[in-house]
Write a protein that holds these residues in place. Structure first.
Motif, PDB file in Angstrom:
ATOM      1  N   LEU A 116       0.930  -1.254   0.019  1.00 17.56           N
ATOM      2  CA  LEU A 116      -0.033  -0.108  -0.091  1.00 17.56           C
ATOM      3  C   LEU A 116       0.707   1.384   0.050  1.00 17.56           C
ATOM      4  O   LEU A 116       0.361   2.253   0.305  1.00 17.56           O
ATOM      5  CB  LEU A 116      -0.853   0.087   1.288  1.00 17.56           C
ATOM      6  CG  LEU A 116      -2.080  -1.193   1.358  1.00 17.56           C
ATOM      7  CD1 LEU A 116      -2.723  -1.095   2.650  1.00 17.56           C
ATOM      8  CD2 LEU A 116      -2.967  -0.711   0.465  1.00 17.56           C
ATOM      9  N   LYS A 117       2.424   1.027  -0.075  1.00 25.17           N
ATOM     10  CA  LYS A 117       3.246   2.219   0.010  1.00 25.17           C
ATOM     11  C   LYS A 117       3.100   3.036   1.073  1.00 25.17           C
ATOM     12  O   LYS A 117       3.342   4.179   1.374  1.00 25.17           O
ATOM     13  CB  LYS A 117       2.987   2.988  -1.219  1.00 25.17           C
ATOM     14  CG  LYS A 117       3.386   2.415  -2.625  1.00 25.17           C
ATOM     15  CD  LYS A 117       3.423   3.361  -3.718  1.00 25.17           C
ATOM     16  CE  LYS A 117       3.457   2.672  -5.120  1.00 25.17           C
ATOM     17  NZ  LYS A 117       4.540   1.587  -5.206  1.00 25.17           N
ATOM     18  N   GLN A 118       2.661   2.498   2.217  1.00 25.92           N
ATOM     19  CA  GLN A 118       2.626   3.011   3.633  1.00 25.92           C
ATOM     20  C   GLN A 118       3.939   2.595   4.254  1.00 25.92           C
ATOM     21  O   GLN A 118       3.995   1.734   5.336  1.00 25.92           O
ATOM     22  CB  GLN A 118       1.317   2.475   4.454  1.00 25.92           C
ATOM     23  CG  GLN A 118       0.151   2.981   3.850  1.00 25.92           C
ATOM     24  CD  GLN A 118      -0.997   2.748   4.458  1.00 25.92           C
ATOM     25  OE1 GLN A 118      -1.240   2.428   5.764  1.00 25.92           O
ATOM     26  NE2 GLN A 118      -2.359   2.716   4.012  1.00 25.92           N
ATOM     27  N   TYR A 119       5.097   3.273   3.845  1.00 28.23           N
ATOM     28  CA  TYR A 119       6.362   2.867   4.526  1.00 28.23           C
ATOM     29  C   TYR A 119       6.908   2.760   5.842  1.00 28.23           C
ATOM     30  O   TYR A 119       7.458   1.912   6.400  1.00 28.23           O
ATOM     31  CB  TYR A 119       7.242   3.318   3.623  1.00 28.23           C
ATOM     32  CG  TYR A 119       7.366   3.330   2.262  1.00 28.23           C
ATOM     33  CD1 TYR A 119       7.286   2.040   1.611  1.00 28.23           C
ATOM     34  CD2 TYR A 119       7.183   4.324   1.375  1.00 28.23           C
ATOM     35  CE1 TYR A 119       7.246   1.672   0.394  1.00 28.23           C
ATOM     36  CE2 TYR A 119       7.053   4.089  -0.048  1.00 28.23           C
ATOM     37  CZ  TYR A 119       7.328   2.997  -0.544  1.00 28.23           C
ATOM     38  OH  TYR A 119       6.975   2.586  -2.075  1.00 28.23           O
ATOM     39  N   THR A 120       5.935   3.795   6.511  1.00 30.25           N
ATOM     40  CA  THR A 120       6.306   3.745   7.912  1.00 30.25           C
ATOM     41  C   THR A 120       5.959   2.555   9.025  1.00 30.25           C
ATOM     42  O   THR A 120       6.906   1.857   9.476  1.00 30.25           O
ATOM     43  CB  THR A 120       5.694   5.106   8.614  1.00 30.25           C
ATOM     44  OG1 THR A 120       6.455   6.223   8.098  1.00 30.25           O
ATOM     45  CG2 THR A 120       6.160   5.356  10.193  1.00 30.25           C
ATOM     46  N   PRO A 121       4.645   2.235   8.859  1.00 31.92           N
ATOM     47  CA  PRO A 121       4.158   0.985   9.451  1.00 31.92           C
ATOM     48  C   PRO A 121       4.963  -0.269   8.887  1.00 31.92           C
ATOM     49  O   PRO A 121       5.219  -1.228   9.541  1.00 31.92           O
ATOM     50  CB  PRO A 121       2.713   0.867   9.410  1.00 31.92           C
ATOM     51  CG  PRO A 121       2.350   1.795   8.217  1.00 31.92           C
ATOM     52  CD  PRO A 121       3.307   2.745   8.157  1.00 31.92           C
ATOM     53  N   ALA A 122       5.319  -0.395   7.802  1.00 33.36           N
ATOM     54  CA  ALA A 122       5.895  -1.540   6.803  1.00 33.36           C
ATOM     55  C   ALA A 122       7.215  -1.686   7.694  1.00 33.36           C
ATOM     56  O   ALA A 122       7.611  -2.842   7.946  1.00 33.36           O
ATOM     57  CB  ALA A 122       5.981  -1.294   5.402  1.00 33.36           C
ATOM     58  N   GLU A 123       7.954  -0.513   7.771  1.00 36.14           N
ATOM     59  CA  GLU A 123       9.545  -0.538   8.439  1.00 36.14           C
ATOM     60  C   GLU A 123       9.252  -1.117   9.687  1.00 36.14           C
ATOM     61  O   GLU A 123      10.036  -1.902  10.268  1.00 36.14           O
ATOM     62  CB  GLU A 123       9.916   0.918   8.290  1.00 36.14           C
ATOM     63  CG  GLU A 123      11.367   1.138   8.883  1.00 36.14           C
ATOM     64  CD  GLU A 123      11.733   2.449   8.792  1.00 36.14           C
ATOM     65  OE1 GLU A 123      13.114   2.717   8.801  1.00 36.14           O
ATOM     66  OE2 GLU A 123      11.313   3.366   8.545  1.00 36.14           O
ATOM     67  N   THR A 124       8.378  -0.589  10.526  1.00 39.51           N
ATOM     68  CA  THR A 124       8.267  -0.863  12.062  1.00 39.51           C
ATOM     69  C   THR A 124       7.998  -2.320  12.084  1.00 39.51           C
ATOM     70  O   THR A 124       8.699  -3.014  12.780  1.00 39.51           O
ATOM     71  CB  THR A 124       7.229  -0.019  12.523  1.00 39.51           C
ATOM     72  OG1 THR A 124       7.349   1.380  12.466  1.00 39.51           O
ATOM     73  CG2 THR A 124       7.075  -0.536  14.212  1.00 39.51           C
ATOM     74  N   TYR A 125       7.150  -2.952  11.264  1.00 34.65           N
ATOM     75  CA  TYR A 125       6.759  -4.287  11.578  1.00 34.65           C
ATOM     76  C   TYR A 125       7.789  -5.306  11.190  1.00 34.65           C
ATOM     77  O   TYR A 125       8.211  -6.306  11.539  1.00 34.65           O
ATOM     78  CB  TYR A 125       5.362  -4.699  10.981  1.00 34.65           C
ATOM     79  CG  TYR A 125       4.231  -4.296  11.871  1.00 34.65           C
ATOM     80  CD1 TYR A 125       4.056  -4.942  12.916  1.00 34.65           C
ATOM     81  CD2 TYR A 125       3.433  -3.274  11.255  1.00 34.65           C
ATOM     82  CE1 TYR A 125       2.646  -4.552  13.344  1.00 34.65           C
ATOM     83  CE2 TYR A 125       1.993  -2.884  11.783  1.00 34.65           C
ATOM     84  CZ  TYR A 125       1.888  -3.720  13.132  1.00 34.65           C
ATOM     85  OH  TYR A 125       0.720  -3.056  13.668  1.00 34.65           O
ATOM     86  N   MET A 126       8.428  -4.751  10.120  1.00 30.97           N
ATOM     87  CA  MET A 126       9.555  -5.877   9.520  1.00 30.97           C
ATOM     88  C   MET A 126      10.806  -5.840  10.418  1.00 30.97           C
ATOM     89  O   MET A 126      11.442  -6.828  10.511  1.00 30.97           O
ATOM     90  CB  MET A 126       9.953  -5.553   8.070  1.00 30.97           C
ATOM     91  CG  MET A 126       8.702  -5.747   7.093  1.00 30.97           C
ATOM     92  SD  MET A 126       8.760  -5.191   5.257  1.00 30.97           S
ATOM     93  CE  MET A 126       9.871  -6.160   4.753  1.00 30.97           C
ATOM     94  N   LEU A 127      10.886  -4.706  10.836  1.00 27.30           N
ATOM     95  CA  LEU A 127      12.190  -4.683  11.866  1.00 27.30           C
ATOM     96  C   LEU A 127      11.826  -5.352  13.182  1.00 27.30           C
ATOM     97  O   LEU A 127      12.679  -6.086  13.625  1.00 27.30           O
ATOM     98  CB  LEU A 127      12.546  -2.886  12.196  1.00 27.30           C
ATOM     99  CG  LEU A 127      13.223  -2.262  11.088  1.00 27.30           C
ATOM    100  CD1 LEU A 127      13.171  -0.752  11.597  1.00 27.30           C
ATOM    101  CD2 LEU A 127      14.731  -2.682  10.840  1.00 27.30           C
ATOM    102  N   LYS A 128      10.895  -5.367  13.466  1.00 29.10           N
ATOM    103  CA  LYS A 128      10.326  -6.203  14.620  1.00 29.10           C
ATOM    104  C   LYS A 128      10.448  -7.763  14.313  1.00 29.10           C
ATOM    105  O   LYS A 128      10.857  -8.591  15.100  1.00 29.10           O
ATOM    106  CB  LYS A 128       8.787  -5.951  15.158  1.00 29.10           C
ATOM    107  CG  LYS A 128       8.684  -4.787  16.044  1.00 29.10           C
ATOM    108  CD  LYS A 128       7.063  -4.469  16.493  1.00 29.10           C
ATOM    109  CE  LYS A 128       7.134  -3.192  17.170  1.00 29.10           C
ATOM    110  NZ  LYS A 128       5.431  -3.155  17.517  1.00 29.10           N
ATOM    111  N   ALA A 129      10.006  -8.009  13.182  1.00 27.56           N
ATOM    112  CA  ALA A 129      10.154  -9.184  12.693  1.00 27.56           C
ATOM    113  C   ALA A 129      11.698  -9.927  12.670  1.00 27.56           C
ATOM    114  O   ALA A 129      12.055 -11.046  12.881  1.00 27.56           O
ATOM    115  CB  ALA A 129       9.582  -9.809  11.278  1.00 27.56           C
TER     116      ALA A 129
END
Length: 645
Positions: A302-315
């Protein structure tokens, strides 16, 4: 990437019928009371402990540690009483705990113990067949799919021999799983449907949910999302009825991924968030990491990069804490792609470099193990040679003592002549070997110089020119042109790194085996295939491990495979692709095939490099054939002799 936090199918003896005598209660509360009041440690006490262990780890809120302790008591008492059925069930339940907590090697060990006890005590055929299927379940999680099929067919033959009714559903499910993992979803579906019908007969709701989840994955692999989603939702309903939360979490992620693949990522987010909530409640770290990473990918879509970055770094943080190498590899690549889309090239490069280093470290571990194996083999052979030499010397001494003086003199004269002849032959062979090594070294030097010139020289020149341009563009206040130039420098630098890596890999004598080529091509192809949504599988015979191959042949074989993979990814529009290495008598057969749009080989094609591949195949003393037709996929077949290697 499919969610793999839950095992692809569950153990028969744990979820299936659990035969006990009527006097032993079957619920956790009632069996707890029973054990407090039942003072005699007899076979009924063993049965009750097994029921408690089963209930503790198979409920909605499992207590794996306590369940394992209870089952250890059951195991010890069953051994003391020589109670075969109780011991086999204790082993099975302990194995299922390891099975659910991602310890497949321990699960396999205990499932094998259960089968041994069942066969030794001649338990009923259904129990034995189920024990065999349980072993296949553990082998499946270990990725040993050829052994899975062998074990499940063994179970089926016994079921037919003893007319076991109804047939064991997980046997069919296990075969379906093996076909699915081998990238054959169409072949898997009939076995899954048989398993589902049997699960419905026994009203096994958790089993039905697991099979419906696997059927959904098959339809996803076939890109038939309109068929996969109904199976996922039906499977979720059954998982909720069974209060099987780990299965619910698994299916919820798969629903989210199916919606993403069908271009509906926004609809998928609530499902994956529900999966994350369940994993957090269960304290299931692997499930939390899987849900976080897939949430990140949905937001990235969805090109919502801020939450994408947060979740993938947690993973990634979770994967690092658990040292899960496969997840670290996938998540670092995902973050590199994410930062590339965000135009944060510095971070993208950092994660790409970490992934490459991770792959290199895994390769180093494999190489070290191979070196140790070869050294051990060499030492063993050396000892045997010494023993043989001592025996020969003893035999010579015995002959010398028993022969007459004239015979001894004749032997001495003959031995002297033999030594002289051997010395002459050895000198000739030594000189010949030295000459050959000099020629090989000269050829290698020329090849390295040629590769460095072609692969690195022109690219460095390009970087030099672009670097000079950047200063002028900055002075001209042209930020867009500066950004394009920096991107091109970054791309060229990556190409140089890849080229140097390939050159070093090619000349490394530790890679002189067909198995190394297969692994190298798999590592090259996997990320390219994933970027296009292509399901990729490598099939390499175990015999390839011991087959050596020369540097020149290895290099040509690798470059042919690389060119073919590039063409496949660029032009095929395929959903499935397979790379197979087969050893046929004294020949090697390499097949690269896809189910894409194909083309007419007689007509001009976008696919490039065919003449180059033909020349390389000819240089190897082999042949290369390309079979294709419009809408019927493409198959590239390389055959070369192994006699000279």
């Amino acid at each position: 990437m499919k969610n793999i936090s839950l095992l692809v199918y569950f153990c028969y003896l744990v979820t299936g019928p659990y035969t006990v005598r009527a006097q032993v209660p079957q619920t956790l509360d009632s069996v707890t009371v029973y054990l407090k009041n039942h003072t005699s440690q007899d076979t009924n006490y063993v049965r009750a402990l097994n029921v408690m262990g089963r209930e503790l780890h198979s409920t909605a809120n499992p207590d794996y540690k306590r369940a394992d302790s209870v089952l250890q008591l059951s195991e010890q008492l069953a051994m003391k009483l020589q109670y075969g059925l109780g011991l086999a069930k204790a082993y099975t339940n302990r194995a299922s705990i390891y099975y659910l907590t991602d310890r497949p090697q321990q699960a396999l060990e205990y499932f094998q113990k259960a089968l041994t006890i069942a066969e030794t005590h001649k338990l009923n055929p259904r129990f034995i067949c189920g024990a065999i299927s349980n072993i296949a379940a553990a082998l499946s999680k270990l990725g040993q799919y050829d052994k899975v099929v062998a074990m499940e067919l063994r179970s089926l033959r016994l079921q037919e021999q003893y007319n076991v009714q109804p047939r064991i559903a997980t046997t069919y499910g296990g075969i379906g799983n093996a076909f699915r993992e081998l990238n054959k979803p169409r072949e898997a579906l009939p076995y899954y449907r048989q398993a589902l019908a049997l699960m419905k007969t026994t009203k096994n709701t958790s089993g039905m949910g697991i099979i419906e989840n696997n059927i959904g994955i098959c339809y996803d692999n076939l890109k038939q999302y309109d068929k996969s989603l109904p199976y996922y939702k039906q499977g979720l309903k059954h998982a909720q009825e069974a209060k099987f939360e780990l299965l619910q979490a698994d299916i919820l992620v798969n629903i989210g991924l199916a919606l993403k693949l069908s271009k509906r990522p926004e609809e998928g987010i609530p499902f994956v968030k529900r999966s994350l909530a369940i994993a957090q409640k269960q304290g299931h770290q692997a499930g939390m990491a899987t849900a976080c990473f897939n949430l990140g990918q949905l937001y990235e879509e969805l090109k919502q990069y801020t939450p994408a970055e947060t979740y993938m770094l947690k993973a990634l943080q979770s994967a690092r804490e658990r040292n899960n190498k496969e997840q670290i590899n996938n998540y670092t690549q995902g973050l590199a792609d994410l930062y590339g889309g965000m135009k944060n090239f510095q971070q993208a490069y950092a994660f790409q470099l970490e992934r490459n280093q991770h792959i290199d470290s895994m390769t180093t571990v494999r190489t070290t193990a191979e070196v140790q194996r070869l050294v051990a083999h060499y030492k063993s052979q050396q000892k045997q040679d010494q023993i043989n030499l001592l025996r020969q010397q003893a035999q010579i001494r015995e002959e010398e003592l028993t022969n007459k003086r004239l015979q001894t003199n004749a032997l001495l004269i003959g031995g002297l002549l033999t030594l002289l002849l051997g010395a002459a032959v050895s000198a000739w062979l030594l000189n010949r070997a030295r000459l050959r090594r000099l020629q090989e070294a000269q050829t290698l030097r020329k090849q390295i110089a040629h590769d460095l010139h072609d692969e690195v020289g022109s690219t460095l020149s390009s970087i030099s020119l672009l670097s000079g341009m950047v200063k002028g563009l900055i002075a001209q206040n042209r930020p867009e042109s500066v950004e394009r130039a920096i991107q091109k420098i970054n791309t060229d630098a990556r190409q140089i790194l890849e080229a140097m890596d390939e050159i070093i890999w090619t000349i490394n004598p530790g890679n002189d085996s067909l198995h190394r080529i297969a692994i190298r091509l798999q590592e090259y192809a996997q990320p390219l295939m994933e970027s296009k949504g292509i399901r990729f599988s490598l099939v390499a015979e175990p015999a390839l491990e011991g087959l050596p191959i020369s540097m020149e042949v290895r290099r040509n074989l690798y470059l042919i495979g690389k060119e073919a993979i590039n063409n496949l990814v660029k032009y095929s529009q395929a959903s499935q692709a397979t790379l197979r290495f087969e050893h046929q008598k004294e020949q090697l057969k390499v097949v690269i095939e896809d189910n894409g749009r194909g083309f007419d080989p007689a007509q001009p094609s976008q696919r490039t490099g065919q003449s180059s591949m033909q020349q390389r195949a000819k240089a190897m003393g082999g042949s290369l054939e390309v079979h294709s037709a419009p809408e019927q996929g493409t198959s590239l077949v390389l055959i070369t002799s192994l006699v000279a290697q």
